[in-house]
Design an enzyme around this catalytic site. Sequence first.
Site, PDB file in Angstrom:
ATOM      1  N   GLY A 115      31.530  44.007  39.793  1.00  0.00           N
ATOM      2  CA  GLY A 115      31.635  42.860  38.910  1.00  0.00           C
ATOM      3  C   GLY A 115      32.270  43.201  37.585  1.00  0.00           C
ATOM      4  O   GLY A 115      31.936  42.602  36.577  1.00  0.00           O
ATOM      5  N   CYS A 116      33.204  44.162  37.591  1.00  0.00           N
ATOM      6  CA  CYS A 116      33.744  44.654  36.324  1.00  0.00           C
ATOM      7  C   CYS A 116      34.758  43.716  35.708  1.00  0.00           C
ATOM      8  O   CYS A 116      35.117  43.874  34.552  1.00  0.00           O
ATOM      9  CB  CYS A 116      34.381  46.024  36.536  1.00  0.00           C
ATOM     10  SG  CYS A 116      35.839  45.972  37.594  1.00  0.00           S
ATOM     11  N   GLY A 117      35.279  42.750  36.483  1.00  0.00           N
ATOM     12  CA  GLY A 117      36.247  41.815  35.937  1.00  0.00           C
ATOM     13  C   GLY A 117      37.684  42.252  36.086  1.00  0.00           C
ATOM     14  O   GLY A 117      38.578  41.551  35.663  1.00  0.00           O
TER      15      GLY A 117
END
Length: 273
Positions: A115-117
């Site tokens: 979910g680091c973007g």
Amino acid sequence: MNTLPDDALPTSSRHSVRRLARGERADGMDDLAEEVPVALEYNGISHAVMMATPADLEDFALGFSLSEGILDDAGECYGIDIEQACGGVTVKLDVSARAFAQLKERRRSLSGRTGCGLCGVDSLDQVYRTLPALAPDRVLTAAGISAALAALGGAQPLSRLTGAAHAAAWCGPDGGLQAVFEDVGRHNALDKLIGMMARRRIDTATGFALITSRASVEMVQKAAMARMSALVAISAPTAAAVRLAESCGLTLVAFARGGNFVCYANPTVALFG
């Protein structure tokens, strides 16, 4: 291209609310920005799912593909089909064999999503991609920035209605707004702008980009990949974004409000002349 009707997916909806203002309670309605999952498929293979405002999705898909380095040129996309599916939208891109082979090679290096973007990135050495060396900006001026800022508020209907949308605009040298895209995601809004410009073959040397958000590494990378020579942000930059802009030649301006701004990277004579 096969697209959905303009009213197939609304960009906003109304919801009942209870307000407290100056000690008084009141029931009423409020407008909320819609966001839906948008799946991007390349030659039948799913690559990413993004939450986005369901508008201008062809431009979004093309801009994302270019700014993330999946396509080198808009001509490598042969067609785009858009379908509603599973409470969201699937955007199906037909791309060149070269681009698809490169995408499959990238996917083979991934062990899983986080979910680091940073879409499609699985290790630290993949974060900073090689950016093109940009030509020095020749059109950005203080008067142009001020004019663009003054006009931008009136060109953001979704933001005025809901207060929940970012905008990315392409501005002429005099600050005239040539195109404005809105989205709940700041990256998405910029990708929509990039996609439109690539599709229409707009020369990125003829203006500058204006965004209603902070200037992060991702925003600088996307602007540079689109070969924009100048990026103006209403909010702050990050240190990493400034270093990246300096290294590739992007003129980066932030805290642009009214007639004030701060140039963090590659100032030009025209900007302060």
